[in-house]
Every structure is written in structure tokens, then in C-alpha cells.
Design a protein around this motif. Structure first.
Motif, PDB file in Angstrom:
ATOM      1  N   ASN A 122      27.401  87.286  62.362  1.00 35.93           N
ATOM      2  CA  ASN A 122      28.409  86.687  61.624  1.00 35.93           C
ATOM      3  C   ASN A 122      29.454  86.057  62.103  1.00 35.93           C
ATOM      4  OD1 ASN A 122      26.910  87.378  59.180  1.00 35.93           O
ATOM      5  ND2 ASN A 122      28.147  89.242  58.392  1.00 35.93           N
TER       6      ASN A 122
ATOM      7  N   GLN B  42      33.245  89.142  55.880  1.00 34.58           N
ATOM      8  CA  GLN B  42      31.908  89.615  56.773  1.00 34.58           C
ATOM      9  C   GLN B  42      32.084  88.952  58.323  1.00 34.58           C
ATOM     10  OE1 GLN B  42      32.030  87.598  54.082  1.00 34.58           O
ATOM     11  NE2 GLN B  42      31.200  89.243  52.374  1.00 34.58           N
ATOM     12  N   THR B  43      32.930  88.051  58.828  1.00 33.71           N
ATOM     13  CA  THR B  43      32.943  87.691  59.989  1.00 33.71           C
ATOM     14  C   THR B  43      33.185  88.826  61.041  1.00 33.71           C
ATOM     15  OG1 THR B  43      34.132  85.706  59.095  1.00 33.71           O
ATOM     16  CG2 THR B  43      34.605  86.173  61.660  1.00 33.71           C
TER      17      THR B  43
ATOM     18  N   GLU C  52      28.324  82.919  63.868  1.00 32.86           N
ATOM     19  CA  GLU C  52      28.191  81.719  63.017  1.00 32.86           C
ATOM     20  C   GLU C  52      29.528  81.166  62.738  1.00 32.86           C
ATOM     21  OE1 GLU C  52      26.474  80.954  58.707  1.00 32.86           O
ATOM     22  OE2 GLU C  52      25.534  82.619  59.731  1.00 32.86           O
TER      23      GLU C  52
END
Length: 190
Positions: free
Chosen positions: A129, A122-123, A132
């Protein structure tokens, strides 16, 4: 936890940070942490976004990257070895240059592992994303990098008389050469 363990292992970037701690001390070496963080952010971003799409069509690209990385790391090892052999009364060890550290980090094989295997899939799917994951990663990189600089500065302080800075520099050079040989072998033969 796995990312922290990999970051703690000796490698090209950590070797250079410890060497800077030896030659420059903790306070003067601290600015290198921003170049380490920038190098890892750039490298993991490139690997995460580009290699995931090109590896299927152009698998040889990773081999080229390994060979180029191996040659650069071998050059850094030669420089550390040469500096360790200098007369201690003269400039014992030249400081690690920020650009050298940035490039060594950019070419560090650990970045590929982070981007392609350890960062969540999901990065790469959204900016939030990505921000984070990278924010947490940068804090971890800077913290562990500071530990390596501190390790080098402890060696410089003479608290461990049995481990001289020149010996560590030679060991660091041999470590870099070991990584370089591994990268060259895997880049050429695999």
C-alpha cells in the motif's frame, strides 16, 4: 485531485523551484526535482508513521516542528530577498542548493496535511500500500515541481516584460516570510 491542488499552491518548495527556474533555467534546475521528491517522501513517511502515534501523548511536538520550520523558511526568504537586490550584471540569483530544497520540503507543512489527512489510512498498513501511494505521489510531485521550474524559466526568458525576475524573487521572499510568520504564530500561540 485535492493533493494536486495543494501541491500547485505557492509555498516554500514551489517558490524555491520557481526561483531556480529563473536563475538556472529549466534544464539545469531539473535535478532539483529528485530532492523535492525525496523530501516529500521522507516528510510524509515520518509524519504518517511517527506523528500518528506521538500526537496523543506529546501534542506539543507539532508546535516545535512549526517553529523550527518557520525559522528555516524565514531564513530562505531572507536569502531570496538579498539575492533579488543584487546587481543583475553580477550573479543575479545564486542557484537553489539541493540540500536547501530538500530541507525546505522536509519542513513543508503540506507534508503533514498529506500524511495525516489526505493519504488513505491503508497507506501505513502494508509495504505494498505504501509503495503504491508513494509511487503515485512522487509522479505527481515531480510533474507539478517541473511546472514551477518551467514558470520560473519563462520569467527568465523575458516573455513577460512586466514581471521581472527580480520582482518575482522579492515576491517569493515575501511569500516565504508569510509562511514563516504563519508557522511561527501557530507554533507559539496554538
Amino acid at each position: 485531485m485535492v493533493i494536486a491542488t495543494i501541491l500547485l499552491t505557492p509555498g516554500p518548495t514551489n517558490t524555491l523551484l520557481a526561483s531556480s527556474g529563473i536563475s538556472q533555467g529549466l534544464r539545469r534546475s531539473a535535478p532539483l526535482l529528485s530532492f523535492e521528491c525525496l523530501g516529500y517522501v521522507c516528510a510524509t513517511s515520518i509524519w504518517g508513521l511517527v506523528l500518528n502515534t506521538t500526537m496523543q501523548d506529546y501534542p506539543f511536538v507539532i508546535n516545535i516542528i512549526k517553529v523550527v520550520s518557520g525559522l528555516y523558511i524565514a531564513k530562505l526568504g531572507w536569502r531570496l530577498w538579498h539575492q533579488a537586490r543584487l546587481d543583475p550584471l553580477q550573479e543575479l540569483m545564486a542557484s537553489v542548493k539541493p540540500l536547501e530544497l530538500f530541507i525546505a520540503t522536509l519542513l513543508n507543512p503540506k507534508a503533514v496535511i498529506f500524511a495525516m489527512a489526505l493519504f488513505p489510512v491503508q497507506t501505513w498498513l502494508s509495504v505494498s500500500n505504501y509503495a503504491e501511494v508513494m509511487g503515485s505521489f512522487v509522479l505527481l510531485v515531480a510533474s507539478i515541481g517541473a511546472l514551477w521550474i518551467a514558470f520560473g524559466s519563462v520569467l527568465m526568458s523575458g516573455r513577460f516584460r512586466w514581471l521581472q525576475p527580480q520582482w518575482f524573487q522579492c515576491l517569493a521572499a515575501l511569500t516565504l516570510w508569510g509562511f514563516a510568520v504563519w508557522l511561527l504564530i501557530h507554533g507559539i500561540f496554538y
